[in-house]
Design an enzyme around this catalytic site. Structure first.
Site, PDB file in Angstrom:
ATOM      1  N   CYS A   1     -88.907 -29.627 -71.295  1.00  0.00           N
ATOM      2  CA  CYS A   1     -87.813 -29.635 -72.538  1.00  0.00           C
ATOM      3  C   CYS A   1     -88.133 -28.202 -73.079  1.00  0.00           C
ATOM      4  O   CYS A   1     -87.232 -28.975 -74.781  1.00  0.00           O
ATOM      5  CB  CYS A   1     -88.713 -31.185 -73.719  1.00  0.00           C
ATOM      6  SG  CYS A   1     -89.231 -32.256 -72.667  1.00  0.00           S
TER       7      CYS A   1
ATOM      8  N   HIS B   1     -90.104 -29.924 -82.922  1.00  0.00           N
ATOM      9  CA  HIS B   1     -89.847 -30.706 -81.011  1.00  0.00           C
ATOM     10  C   HIS B   1     -90.183 -32.021 -81.731  1.00  0.00           C
ATOM     11  O   HIS B   1     -89.874 -32.758 -81.141  1.00  0.00           O
ATOM     12  CB  HIS B   1     -91.075 -29.990 -80.424  1.00  0.00           C
ATOM     13  CG  HIS B   1     -90.812 -30.157 -78.804  1.00  0.00           C
ATOM     14  ND1 HIS B   1     -89.899 -30.291 -78.314  1.00  0.00           N
ATOM     15  CD2 HIS B   1     -91.750 -31.395 -78.266  1.00  0.00           C
ATOM     16  CE1 HIS B   1     -89.759 -30.730 -77.571  1.00  0.00           C
ATOM     17  NE2 HIS B   1     -91.240 -31.136 -77.026  1.00  0.00           N
TER      18      HIS B   1
ATOM     19  N   GLU C   1     -98.286 -29.819 -83.681  1.00  0.00           N
ATOM     20  CA  GLU C   1     -96.928 -29.260 -84.253  1.00  0.00           C
ATOM     21  C   GLU C   1     -97.220 -28.583 -85.600  1.00  0.00           C
ATOM     22  O   GLU C   1     -96.613 -27.648 -86.512  1.00  0.00           O
ATOM     23  CB  GLU C   1     -96.096 -29.265 -84.007  1.00  0.00           C
ATOM     24  CG  GLU C   1     -94.450 -28.542 -84.387  1.00  0.00           C
ATOM     25  CD  GLU C   1     -93.372 -29.232 -83.874  1.00  0.00           C
ATOM     26  OE1 GLU C   1     -92.451 -28.082 -83.562  1.00  0.00           O
ATOM     27  OE2 GLU C   1     -93.379 -30.356 -82.605  1.00  0.00           O
TER      28      GLU C   1
ATOM     29  N   LYS D   1     -85.105 -36.114 -83.473  1.00  0.00           N
ATOM     30  CA  LYS D   1     -84.621 -37.334 -82.258  1.00  0.00           C
ATOM     31  C   LYS D   1     -85.411 -38.101 -82.504  1.00  0.00           C
ATOM     32  O   LYS D   1     -85.347 -39.178 -81.976  1.00  0.00           O
ATOM     33  CB  LYS D   1     -86.386 -36.340 -81.645  1.00  0.00           C
ATOM     34  CG  LYS D   1     -86.371 -34.809 -80.543  1.00  0.00           C
ATOM     35  CD  LYS D   1     -87.407 -34.091 -80.265  1.00  0.00           C
ATOM     36  CE  LYS D   1     -87.190 -33.461 -78.582  1.00  0.00           C
ATOM     37  NZ  LYS D   1     -86.798 -32.474 -79.616  1.00  0.00           N
TER      38      LYS D   1
ATOM     39  N   HIS E   1     -85.422 -38.165 -77.072  1.00  0.00           N
ATOM     40  CA  HIS E   1     -85.592 -36.673 -76.409  1.00  0.00           C
ATOM     41  C   HIS E   1     -84.612 -36.657 -75.791  1.00  0.00           C
ATOM     42  O   HIS E   1     -84.568 -36.810 -74.406  1.00  0.00           O
ATOM     43  CB  HIS E   1     -86.901 -36.770 -75.833  1.00  0.00           C
ATOM     44  CG  HIS E   1     -87.951 -35.243 -75.469  1.00  0.00           C
ATOM     45  ND1 HIS E   1     -86.810 -34.800 -75.469  1.00  0.00           N
ATOM     46  CD2 HIS E   1     -88.820 -35.405 -76.208  1.00  0.00           C
ATOM     47  CE1 HIS E   1     -87.668 -33.650 -75.149  1.00  0.00           C
ATOM     48  NE2 HIS E   1     -89.247 -33.700 -75.453  1.00  0.00           N
TER      49      HIS E   1
ATOM     50  N   PHE F   1     -93.677 -29.776 -70.861  1.00  0.00           N
ATOM     51  CA  PHE F   1     -94.757 -29.928 -70.124  1.00  0.00           C
ATOM     52  C   PHE F   1     -94.984 -28.888 -68.773  1.00  0.00           C
ATOM     53  O   PHE F   1     -93.982 -28.439 -68.925  1.00  0.00           O
ATOM     54  CB  PHE F   1     -94.270 -30.832 -68.403  1.00  0.00           C
ATOM     55  CG  PHE F   1     -93.834 -32.846 -69.222  1.00  0.00           C
ATOM     56  CD1 PHE F   1     -94.931 -32.520 -70.684  1.00  0.00           C
ATOM     57  CD2 PHE F   1     -93.816 -33.213 -68.822  1.00  0.00           C
ATOM     58  CE1 PHE F   1     -94.636 -34.113 -71.266  1.00  0.00           C
ATOM     59  CE2 PHE F   1     -93.574 -35.007 -69.705  1.00  0.00           C
ATOM     60  CZ  PHE F   1     -94.084 -35.429 -70.828  1.00  0.00           C
TER      61      PHE F   1
END
Length: 428
Positions: free
Chosen positions: A173, A313, A324, A345, A350, A413
Site C-alpha cells: 500500500c 494512512h 499513526e 480513505k 483503500h 504490508f
C-alpha cells in the site's frame, strides 16, 4: 550538484468518487462515500459484500482514436487495473500537454505502481486451468503480460513513445508513493525532464475480497457500506477495499515554465522507512511511521511546523489508526494541534497500490485551493480511548484554511512506509 525543482503539471483520476480529477475532488470536499454493494462479481457468500468500486467506466472514452477498433480491442485485452492506468494516464498526459511538438520523448519517463497487478487475470487463468485439467493446461498467451504488476508502465510508455526511465514499483500500500518518490528523485537529479507517475489497482474480485476477509482486514458492515470506513472511531472494524488509478506528471520546473505549462503544485521531499516488526501490522508505537515523516521533512528542507496538513494512512483499522496518531504527535509535538489531519480513505476506500497517488493528488489540490477534505463517518459519541481527540481530524466536513505545505503518509504490508511532501507553487 544543484538539484532541480520538481512541479506537477498534469493530473488524471479514475476513482470511486469520479472518472476525472474535478469530480473526484468535488465529491471529496462534499464528503461523498464511494462505497456500495459489489457489482464486479456475486459477493453473496462473502463476509464483505461491498467495496469502493469505479462506476460507469467506459474504455472507449480513453482511446487515442475513438474510431480505431483495433485500439479498442487491445485496450480491453488488458487487465482492468491496466485499463484504469491507461485512462488516468491519458487524462494526465493531455492535461499537461506532454504530446506537444518540441517535447523530447527520450526524456519523458513512466514510473507506475501496483500493489498486486492483474489479480483478475490471474484468477481467471487459474480457473481456466482447473476447467481443462483432463486436457492439460490451457493458458492465454497474454496471461503473463496482462498479470504482471509493471505492465501499466510499459503500456503507457509504448502508447506515447516515452523512452525515459520506465519501470513499475511494488511495495504493497506504499507502492504509488514509492513510485512518486522515485520520479521526484530522477527529475530533480536531471535524469528526466518529466515522468508520468502514480498507481493503479483493481482488486475487487473474489481472490482480493476473499483474501482480505480471511485476514479479518475488511469491514463487514454490509448493512451500511457508505459508513463502513470510519477512521479514528471506536467502532471501526477494518478497511473498505477500493480500486482505480491516479496519475500525475512530475516535471522539471524550468522545462515546464519554458513551454508555458500550468503548474498545480511543487514536490519538495520524500521519505522511506521500514517497520522491521510484523508481516501485516504496523509497529504499535508507530516507530517506522515516525521515522518516515522525519525523513520526508528533512529531505524537503523544512521544519515540522511548516506543515499545515497531513493526509494520514488512516485505514480504519483498530491498530493502525492508533499507532499513526502516536507517530504524528511524536514528529510534530505541540504543532500537531495546529495541523489539519484527515483520512480520505473514509470516502475512497483503500485503493491499495493506487492510494498514495490518490492522496498526493488531494494534498496538491488542498494546497492549490486552501481547503482540506474531511474524514467522514465520525460520530462524536463514538470515541476510542486510545485516540487523542485534541487533534483536528477534519471530521465530517471540509475545512478552509491556508495550506502551504501538505504531507501524505502511506504504509504497506511488510512494514513499507513512504511519505511525500508537496507545497503551494511559488515561482520565486
Amino acid at each position: 550538484m544543484e538539484l532541480k525543482r520538481v512541479v506537477v503539471t498534469g493530473l488524471g483520476a479514475i476513482t470511486p468518487l469520479g472518472l476525472d480529477v474535478e469530480t473526484t475532488w468535488s465529491n471529496a470536499l462534499k464528503g461523498v462515500s464511494g462505497a456500495g454493494p459489489i457489482t464486479h462479481f456475486d459477493a453473496t457468500l462473502f463476509k464483505t459484500q461491498f467495496a469502493c468500486e469505479v462506476k460507469d467506466f467506459e474504455p472507449t472514452n480513453y482511446l487515442l482514436d475513438p474510431e480505431d477498433r483495433k485500439e479498442l480491442k487491445e485496450f480491453r485485452r488488458n487487465d482492468l487495473y491496466a485499463q484504469y492506468a491507461l485512462a488516468a494516464a491519458k487524462q494526465a498526459v493531455d492535461d499537461a500537454g506532454l504530446m506537444a511538438d518540441g517535447i523530447n520523448r527520450d526524456e519523458v519517463g513512466v514510473i507506475m505502481a501496483s500493489g498486486i497487478g492483474g489479480l483478475h487475470t490471474f484468477e481467471e487463468q487459474a480457473g481456466s486451468y482447473a476447467k481443462n485439467e483432463e486436457k492439460g493446461p490451457r493458458y492465454s498467451p497474454f496471461f503473463i503480460p496482462m498479470m504482471i504488476a509493471d505492465i501499466s508502465a510499459g503500456l503507457i510508455s509504448i502508447r506515447y513513445g516515452f523512452r525515459g526511465p520506465n519501470y513499475g514499483v511494488v511495495s504493497a500500500c506504499a507502492t504509488s508513493t514509492n513510485a512518486m518518490i522515485d520520479a521526484f528523485n530522477l527529475v530533480r537529479l536531471g535524469k528526466a525532464t518529466a515522468i508520468v507517475t502514480g498507481g493503479a489497482e483493481a482488486p475487487v474480485f473474489p481472490a482480493g475480497v476473499g483474501g482480505f476477509n480471511a485476514m479479518h482486514a475488511l469491514s463487514t458492515r454490509n448493512d451500511s457500506p457508505a459508513t463502513a470506513s470510519r477512521p479514528f472511531s471506536a467502532s471501526r472494524d477494518g478497511f473498505v477495499i477500493g480500486e482505480g488509478s491516479v496519475c500525475l506528471i512530475f516535471e522539471e520546473l524550468e522545462h515546464a515554465l519554458a513551454r508555458g505549462a500550468k503548474i498545480y503544485g511543487e514536490v519538495i521531499g520524500g521519505g522511506m522507512s521500514g517497520d522491521a516488526y510484523h508481516l501485516t501490522a504496523s509497529h504499535p508505537e508507530g516507530l517506522g511511521a515516525k521515522l518516515v515523516m522525519e525523513r520526508a521533512i528533512a529531505d524537503a528542507g523544512i521544519k515540522p511546523e511548516d506543515v499545515d496538513y497531513v493526509n494520514v494512512h488512516g485505514t480504519s483499522t483498530p491498530v493502525g489508526d492508533v499507532s499513526e496518531v502516536q507517530a504524528v504527535k511524536a514528529v510534530f509535538g505541540q504543532h500537531a494541534a495546529e495541523l489539519n489531519i484527515s483520512s480520505t480513505k473514509s470516502m475512497t476506500g483503500h485503493m491499495l497500490g493506487a492510494t498514495g497517488a490518490m492522496e498526493a493528488l488531494f494534498c496538491i489540490k488542498a494546497c492549490q485551493e486552501d481547503v482540506v477534505p474531511p474524514t467522514i463517518n465520525h460520530d462524536p459519541e463514538d470515541r476510542d480511548e486510545n485516540i487523542d481527540y485534541s487533534l483536528n481530524y477534519t471530521f465530517n466536513e471540509a475545512q478552509h484554511r491556508t495550506v502551504n505545505v501538505a504531507l501524505s503518509n502511506t504504509f504497506g504490508f511488510g512494514g513499507h512506509n513512504a511519505s511525500i511532501i508537496v507545497k503551494k507553487f511559488v515561482k520565486e
